[in-house]
Design an enzyme around this catalytic site. Sequence first.
Site, PDB file in Angstrom:
ATOM      1  CB  THR A  30      -2.925   3.984   0.901  1.00  0.00           C
ATOM      2  OG1 THR A  30      -2.919   4.844  -0.233  1.00  0.00           O
ATOM      3  CG2 THR A  30      -4.187   3.129   0.874  1.00  0.00           C
TER       4      THR A  30
ATOM      5  NE  ARG B 287      -2.390   8.789  -4.934  1.00  0.00           N
ATOM      6  CZ  ARG B 287      -1.120   9.020  -4.633  1.00  0.00           C
ATOM      7  NH1 ARG B 287      -0.308   8.001  -4.340  1.00  0.00           N
ATOM      8  NH2 ARG B 287      -0.646  10.247  -4.665  1.00  0.00           N
TER       9      ARG B 287
ATOM     10  CG  LEU C 101      -1.926  -1.091   1.415  1.00  0.00           C
ATOM     11  CD1 LEU C 101      -2.648  -0.935   2.755  1.00  0.00           C
ATOM     12  CD2 LEU C 101      -2.936  -1.089   0.275  1.00  0.00           C
ATOM     13  CG  ASP C 102       0.482   4.412  -2.880  1.00  0.00           C
ATOM     14  OD1 ASP C 102       1.280   3.592  -3.367  1.00  0.00           O
ATOM     15  OD2 ASP C 102      -0.345   5.061  -3.555  1.00  0.00           O
ATOM     16  CE  LYS C 103       5.668   8.544   4.923  1.00  0.00           C
ATOM     17  NZ  LYS C 103       6.747   9.567   4.815  1.00  0.00           N
TER      18      LYS C 103
END
Length: 334
Positions: A144, A252, A140-142
């Site tokens: 998110t 996104r 997961l993105d930082k």
Amino acid sequence: MDTRRFLVDAESDGQRLDMFIARQSGDSLSRSRAQGLIADGVVSVDGTVVTAAKRRLVAGESVAFVEPPPLDADPLPEAIPLTIVYEDADLVVVDKPAGLVVHPGAGNWTGTLVNALLHHCGDSLSGVGGVKRPGIVHRLDKETSGLLVVAKSDIAHRGLAEQFAAHGKDGRLVRAYLAVVWGTPVRKVGTIATSLGRSTTDRVKRAVVPEGRSDARHAVTRYRVEAISTLDDGIAALVECTLETGRTHQIRVHMAHVGHPLVGDNVYGAGFRTKVERLEPAAAAVVRAFERQALHAHRLGFVHPVTGEALDFHSPLPADMRELCAALDVFLPE
């Protein structure tokens, strides 16, 4: 050591060998790790050893490589608090907070989820992912938040990687996210299907690209509007997004592509910052203070790679997104 084989499908025609191996492995092998395997001469295409990572593949070819042995993990254990949703001898499901990087990398060599897992699990994490990414099957993105599964055994790692490589097409894997977006989609239920690749203006960003481009990857996101703001003719909405593919920044990019970028997303939604000026001061202050993309991985379902049991986990919206919804008068579903 096991030999893994993959058939090059039409979607992967023209793709680089290193990229193909990394993606077909469901992120259990990084691209740099794949390049190392190719250089070591353990990768073959249609039975012939290939040592050029940039070699372009042709649909119908067969790629085989020897599964590398687990490597020692360089990161050190750190006593970072974790929210454990589920754990057994083979895997652990974590509810990741926003701001926590998944694995060490440039600028984030410590304080990551991997460091926390090394402390929590000790020597039981799978090593298939290679140096600096023990046990990590997906990311997961930082910024998110939400659910993420980590392998503790090598057999679990391979089984989970296979499910993530299939991107849910066989019904075993379910990944759903809740996002607060600017505006309200006209269609309350829809599907966004495009090709995604690197942006031509910023290599960190992804963008919708022509289907025939060499780095184009098919991406499909299904969405459903869950709640609409009562302010300013629906200035924002809460949307559930379900992934049928797993591309970098997919939700996104897709929501921005249809004109509804995520609130707080300064990479793909910077042009929507002026919408804050239309809000009352109290609501505007909350939105300005929200310093991440409003994205939460609220559901994760998969088949246990060892027991065969179907598992389905849910995570409620974190406090910062609940506060954001309240400020925007987006009434959450019961």
